[in-house]
Design a protein around this motif. Structure first.
Motif, short mmCIF file in Angstrom:
data_model
loop_
_atom_site.label_atom_id
_atom_site.label_comp_id
_atom_site.label_asym_id
_atom_site.label_seq_id
_atom_site.Cartn_x
_atom_site.Cartn_y
_atom_site.Cartn_z
N PRO B 37 131.39 91.67 31.71
CA PRO B 37 131.78 93.04 32.06
C PRO B 37 132.55 93.08 33.38
O PRO B 37 132.60 92.09 34.10
CB PRO B 37 130.46 93.78 32.18
CG PRO B 37 129.48 92.72 32.50
CD PRO B 37 129.94 91.48 31.84
N SER B 38 133.12 94.23 33.69
CA SER B 38 133.91 94.37 34.91
C SER B 38 133.06 94.11 36.15
O SER B 38 131.92 94.54 36.22
CB SER B 38 134.49 95.78 34.94
OG SER B 38 135.49 95.85 35.92
N GLY B 39 133.62 93.36 37.08
CA GLY B 39 132.93 93.11 38.34
C GLY B 39 131.88 92.02 38.28
O GLY B 39 131.08 91.90 39.19
N CYS B 40 131.90 91.19 37.22
CA CYS B 40 130.86 90.18 37.09
C CYS B 40 131.23 88.87 37.79
O CYS B 40 130.43 87.96 37.83
CB CYS B 40 130.53 89.93 35.63
SG CYS B 40 131.85 89.09 34.77
N GLY B 41 132.44 88.79 38.32
CA GLY B 41 132.81 87.59 39.07
C GLY B 41 133.74 86.64 38.34
O GLY B 41 133.91 85.50 38.76
N LYS B 42 134.37 87.10 37.28
CA LYS B 42 135.28 86.22 36.52
C LYS B 42 136.49 85.85 37.36
O LYS B 42 136.83 84.67 37.52
CB LYS B 42 135.75 86.92 35.24
CG LYS B 42 134.64 87.44 34.37
CD LYS B 42 135.19 88.18 33.18
CE LYS B 42 136.03 89.37 33.54
NZ LYS B 42 135.35 90.64 33.72
N THR B 43 137.13 86.89 37.90
CA THR B 43 138.33 86.64 38.70
C THR B 43 137.99 85.77 39.90
O THR B 43 138.75 84.87 40.26
CB THR B 43 138.93 87.98 39.16
OG1 THR B 43 139.24 88.74 38.00
CG2 THR B 43 140.18 87.78 39.95
N THR B 44 136.86 86.04 40.52
CA THR B 44 136.46 85.25 41.68
C THR B 44 136.32 83.78 41.31
O THR B 44 136.78 82.89 42.03
CB THR B 44 135.14 85.80 42.24
OG1 THR B 44 135.26 87.20 42.41
CG2 THR B 44 134.81 85.17 43.56
N THR B 45 135.70 83.51 40.17
CA THR B 45 135.55 82.13 39.72
C THR B 45 136.91 81.47 39.56
O THR B 45 137.16 80.35 40.03
CB THR B 45 134.83 82.11 38.35
OG1 THR B 45 133.66 82.89 38.45
CG2 THR B 45 134.48 80.69 37.94
N1 LIG Z 1 137.74 90.37 48.57
C1 LIG Z 1 136.53 90.85 48.24
N2 LIG Z 1 135.73 91.38 49.18
C2 LIG Z 1 134.52 91.87 48.85
N3 LIG Z 1 134.02 91.88 47.61
C3 LIG Z 1 134.77 91.37 46.62
C4 LIG Z 1 136.08 90.84 46.87
N4 LIG Z 1 136.59 90.42 45.69
C5 LIG Z 1 135.67 90.69 44.75
N5 LIG Z 1 134.58 91.25 45.30
C6 LIG Z 1 133.36 91.65 44.58
O1 LIG Z 1 132.95 90.56 43.82
C7 LIG Z 1 132.51 90.97 42.53
C8 LIG Z 1 133.27 90.23 41.44
O2 LIG Z 1 134.62 90.59 41.48
P1 LIG Z 1 135.67 90.00 40.45
O3 LIG Z 1 137.00 90.45 40.92
O4 LIG Z 1 135.49 88.54 40.33
O5 LIG Z 1 135.30 90.75 39.12
P2 LIG Z 1 135.89 90.56 37.65
O6 LIG Z 1 134.84 89.93 36.83
O7 LIG Z 1 137.19 89.87 37.70
O8 LIG Z 1 136.08 92.06 37.18
P3 LIG Z 1 137.28 92.72 36.35
O9 LIG Z 1 136.99 92.49 34.91
O10 LIG Z 1 137.15 94.17 36.69
O11 LIG Z 1 138.55 92.12 36.82
C9 LIG Z 1 132.71 92.47 42.48
O12 LIG Z 1 131.47 93.07 42.69
C10 LIG Z 1 133.63 92.77 43.61
O13 LIG Z 1 133.32 94.01 44.17
#
Ligand SMILES: Nc1ncnc2c1ncn2[C@@H]1O[C@H](COP(=O)(O)OP(=O)(O)OP(=O)(O)O)[C@@H](O)[C@H]1O
Ligand SMILES: [Mg+2]
Lengths: 520, 452
Positions: B37-45
């Motif tokens: 789901p959105s915000g689960c950390g995929k992009t961060t990974t």
């Molecule tokens: N630069 C940042 N500073 C602080 N918190 C961050 C930062 N980048 C991401 N986060 C937090 O880390 C968590 C994961 O973010 P991420 O961008 O990896 O989500 P995602 O899985 O890619 O979501 P989406 O499907 O919406 O793209 C979120 O709770 C977000 O708020």
């Protein structure tokens, strides 16, 4: 291309269903004919100019005139009492009324024409051209009558009405002193201007009305209630209001410029006699060439001053930018300790009026030996300008860098760039419009700066920049050191010219959306 | 040709922990989909793998090499951004060639090219100066200034407005020089290779006619292809894609999805694909990693994830309509066990459940969650090996190929059933629901883990 003639006319402010096709002539001239506002703007500008001219004609001869720096206090008629303002107000009001009637008549006439020509609510290109042509002729005739009535006996149209006005003129009832030369010049210029304005006006009216007719027809077919028509009327009203406001602004912005230009093509005698733009072509050559080519005015000439100003302006712009860009980028992109105080410090330097810093700056510069020779004074001035511009430049560029998506730099990093490479190849080119805009404004600041240059360099030196040449156009033999206004005006126009060219040529770059299309 | 390995990777942004203790191995040539789901950390990974984000803890390996502290440019990866991130000031060709140039053109070549550019500029400015000097001698000082400023101004204006002019100057110089300098010759050869590669990618993506356009002149789908092409031409070790299809319309998304899958199998490059769309995940991935709140809940083939969800979250996340869950207590019944919930008494047969039954026996007297997919529930037709329950239809939702029926069973428990085609049942009708034992999943309500 074959279907051009059949298309319906549509207007942006009214929005009929189909696309309008316009004469290829304008398109080939590079005029964006899709947007009629262009025509409206041109029309507005020219008609303002024109209206002013008419009132000027009436005013010049009777009252003394003060606009900004230029005070022409000696009236042409020494005995003002003999010509009290009353009748002239009457004249002006008559002109106004006459003009209104003419325009009203013209509008009614075009409406009838359009109704006849645009059968079934569809105006073809041919009919629209014919309409423009005919309405133009009608207006021309009306205008001719009006001109013959009011304009001086030197007018080329010596109609009977003209003869009449001649009589009036002789009797001193109407008088518009004009030399034959001036009349000729004005005749050519205004004939062209009016032709263009009329075309624009006719075009706009035609398009508006046809679009409105189409719209009405649609309404009838669909039997939609009156609300939509009211709504359309509101749109037209909004359109009219918008251009009225624009017109008012134009009056204030354009008039001083036009006035200065007219002074710059006058002779000294003409100015003394309240006769603006007498022998304009001759005076244009005379005044401008004497401003450009006269050398050795206390060691300064327009050319040396021009070069000094370019040096200062370009130096400030390039120097300021090259120092500010990395700083702005760092502030926009990186995290570092004490970022907030540093940002505040940069802003704080902008909080004082520059003039307060002038004396401390002078003392420091003198202690540093930056004011000891003429060349050093010039470089010292550059340094001062440059120091003054950095805060502004940093702040503006910081804002600009922040608008550039970070993704782009990250993509470059992944594509194998170093951090600096990404800055150089991605951020910097994307910031180019911002850089140009900021560069122009710093250039402008240095180009127009007067106080600091006056104290650091002084007037009539070989190193004086343009603003300090202001003093050079004085008649030192006259008791009150009266300036040669025509030269002063020519000099002002010449000083403004590079800026105008700069803005016009870089307009495209300034307006361009920098990052459009980069991200979805 | 590369495996990717995450080893106990954690990423925290201040207080928020975006990724927690991630362990993940991606095989060579594999198409791995990270879904959640959105915000689960995929992009961060993904960004950590790309090197755009530091890890707070743990190590990342690409092809057996520890890349945790390497900058992105040394990792040999290519990424398609969520926002495409095409360079707006370059045309499509240069967008695609940018990465290749960075890799193939050596520093000395770049220096040579910069030198040539400078020299060409110098020549132009010298020409302007000479002309203005001459005109200055003939016509006077004023003409010198005019020609000088005018000429230089015009030159810079031309450079700014027509970038091709700038390129042309440099290229003229390089071609001239290549007759004498090996380096310039090599540079031109490399540019030819780049051209070949870009054309190759453009052919595959069917965008050769777009090469001269700027990104802003492209449609969303075309931009997406360009972004893909930019990654492709590099032939990197790993492809990273961050929801590349999320901004396309449904139809284009479907066709691009199929194209992506064929492209990946053709290129055979390890790919990590991030999405929150489970359809994309199921159709594209060789394996799927389901993420939730910074933790990977399950990794497996689409089939495994679908038919044997490891956790309650995975069971609920994968599949539309979502799996039905019934919370109840396991109690000893007359024959085997019974699941007792509000107004529900579901018989759990020992013979049919087999191995599941033995595991369930440990939960006797405790609560479990029964999960069953809507499409696995049968109505009306008596089938073998199934538990049966009566239910009342509360709502019917026909969507063409399937009809979703919403039932109420027991006391206010909602159950969704998907049946193929159109179904004649109407609101208020009651019917018998059959739950095949084979398709039942049992989860521990406290840990969320699969029991059987
Ligand atoms: N630069 C940042 N500073 C602080 N918190 C961050 C930062 N980048 C991401 N986060 C937090 O880390 C968590 C994961 O973010 P991420 O961008 O990896 O989500 P995602 O899985 O890619 O979501 P989406 O499907 O919406 O793209 C979120 O709770 C977000 O708020
Ligand atoms: Mg994301």
């Amino acid at each position: 291309m074959a279907s051009i003639g059949e298309k319906k006319i549509e207007h942006p402010s009214l929005g009929s269903a189909e696309q309008i096709e316009l004469p290829e002539v304008l398109r080939s001239l590079g005029i964006n004919v899709e947007h009629t506002s262009f025509m409206v703007t041109v029309f507005t500008a020219i008609s303002v100019f024109w209206a002013f001219w008419k009132f000027e004609n009436l005013l010049w001869n009777r009252v003394s005139y003060r606009i900004g720096l230029w005070v022409f206090s000696r009236p042409y008629y020494e005995d003002v009492e003999k010509y009290p303002t009353g009748p002239y107000m009457q004249e002006m009001i008559t002109t106004l009324v006459l003009m209104s009637i003419l325009i009203l008549a013209y509008s009614i006439f075009s409406t009838i024409l359009i109704t006849i020509l645009s059968k079934k609510g569809t105006a073809t290109r041919k009919s629209y051209l014919a309409l423009t042509g005919i309405s133009f002729l009608v207006f021309l005739m009306a205008w001719w009558a009006e001109q013959s009535f009011w304009v001086s006996p030197n007018n080329w149209f010596r109609t009977e009405l003209g003869q009449l006005s001649n009589e009036y003129w002789k009797a001193g009832i109407i008088s518009l002193p004009m030399s034959g030369d001036k009349a000729f010049f004005l005749f050519i210029v205004f004939r062209f201007a009016e032709v263009f304005a009329l075309l624009a006006l006719s075009y706009n009216l035609a398009v508006d009305l046809v679009a409105y007719r189409n719209y009405r027809k649609e309404l009838k077919e669909k039997t939609i209630a009156r609300e939509t028509a009211v709504w359309t009327f509101q749109r037209i009203l909004r359109y009219v209001l918008f251009y009225t406001v624009m017109l008012l602004f134009l009056v204030f912005t354009l008039f001083p410029v036009i006035y200065t230009f007219l002074v710059s093509v006058s002779s000294e005698a003409g100015l003394r006699n309240q006769n603006l733009a007498d022998h304009p072509i001759k005076n244009f050559v005379l005044n401008y060439s004497s401003v450009i080519f006269t050398r050795e005015r206390g060691g300064a000439s327009f050319q040396t001053a021009f070069r000094n100003s370019i040096f200062l302006g370009v130096g400030t712009a390039i120097g300021g930018l090259s120092i500010s860009l990395p700083a702005a980028y760092a502030i926009a992109r990186f995290r570092f300790s004490n970022k907030k105080p540093i940002e505040f410090l940069i802003l704080a330097t902008q909080m004082f009026p520059g003039i307060i810093l002038l004396i401390p700056q002078f003392l420091i510069w003198r202690e540093l030996g930056l004011l000891s020779t003429e060349n050093r004074r010039l470089y010292g001035t550059l340094l001062a300008y440059f120091a003054g511009s950095v805060a502004y430049t940093v702040w503006m560029m910081k804002g600009y860098f922040e608008t550039i998506p970070r993704d782009l730099e990250e993509a470059a990093l992944i594509d194998g760039s170093s951090n600096f490479g990404a800055f150089l190849r991605i951020s910097l080119p994307l910031a180019a419009p911002g850089m140009v805009a900021v560069g122009i404004f710093t250039f402008l600041g240095a180009w127009n700066e007067f106080a600091l240059a006056q104290i650091f360099i002084g007037e009539n030196k070989p190193t004086s920049p343009l603003p300090l040449l202001f003093y050079s156009y004085q008649d030192t033999s006259a008791p009150d050191n009266k300036p040669f206004f025509q030269l002063l005006a020519a000099y002002s126009m010449l000083v403004a010219l590079p800026i105008i060219i700069l803005f016009l040529s870089l307009q495209r770059l300034l307006a361009r959306g920098a990052t459009a299309g980069g991200v979805k | 040709m590369a495996e990717v390995k995450f080893e106990n990777v954690t990423k925290a942004f201040g207080e928020t922990v975006a990724v927690r203790d991630l362990n993940l191995e991606i095989h060579d040539k594999e198409f791995l989909v990270l879904v959640g789901p959105s915000g689960c950390g995929k992009t961060t990974t993904l960004r950590m793998l790309a090197g755009l984000e530091d890890t707070t803890q743990g190590r990342i390996y690409i092809d057996g090499k520890d890349v945790t502290y390497l900058p992105p440019k040394d990792r040999d990866i290519a990424m398609v951004f969520q926002s495409y991130a095409l360079y707006p000031h370059m045309n499509v060709y240069n967008n695609m060639a940018f990465g290749l140039r960075n890799r193939l053109v050596s520093t000395s070549m770049k220096q040579l090219r910069a030198g040539v550019t400078l020299i060409m500029w110098f020549i132009v400015i010298a020409l302007i100066t000479a002309i203005s000097q001459i005109s200055g001698y003939i016509f006077g000082q004023a003409f010198y200034s005019m020609m000088m400023f005018g000429g230089i101004g015009a030159f810079f204006l031309a450079l700014g407005l027509y970038p091709d002019f700038r390129m042309a100057l440099t290229w003229k110089g390089m071609i001239f020089l290549s007759k004498y300098s090996q380096l310039a010759h090599e540079y031109i050869e490399i540019e030819k290779t780049i051209e070949d590669r870009v054309n190759w990618a453009a052919e595959i993506l069917e965008i050769p006619e777009l090469l001269n356009r700027k990104p802003r002149q492209l449609s969303g789908g075309q931009r997406q292809r360009v972004a893909l092409g930019r990654a492709m031409v590099r032939q990197p070790k790993v492809f990273l894609m961050d929801e590349p299809l999320s901004n396309l319309d449904a139809k284009l998304r479907n066709s691009m999805r199929a194209e992506l899958a064929t492209l990946q199998s053709k290129l055979e490059i390890t790919t990590v694909y991030v999405t929150h769309d489970q359809v994309e995940a199921m159709t594209l991935g060789h394996r799927i990693a389901v993420m939730n709140k910074g933790v990977i809940e399950q990794i497996g083939t689409p089939d495994e994830v679908y038919s044997k969800p490891e956790t309650l979250f995975v069971a609920g996340f994968i599949g539309t309509p979502t799996m039905n869950f019934i919370k109840g207590k396991v109690e000893a019944g007359t024959k085997g066990l019974e699941l007792v919930s509000l107004g529900i008494n579901l018989h759990l047969s020992k013979e049919e459940l087999g191995e599941k039954f033995t595991r369930l026996q440990h939960y006797e007297g405790k609560e479990v969650i029964l999960g069953i997919r809507p499409e696995n529930i049968k109505i009306d037709t008596q089938i073998k090996f199934a538990a049966s329950l009566p239910g009342t239809v509360t709502f019917v939702e026909p969507i063409g190929s399937v009809t979703n029926l919403f039932f109420e069973i027991g006391i206010g428990q909602k159950i969704t059933v998907s049946v193929e085609g159109y179904h004649k049942i109407a609101r208020g009708d009651s019917s018998t629901l059959f739950f095949p034992y084979e398709m039942m999943h049992f989860f521990d309500p406290t840990s969320g883990k699969r029991i059987a």
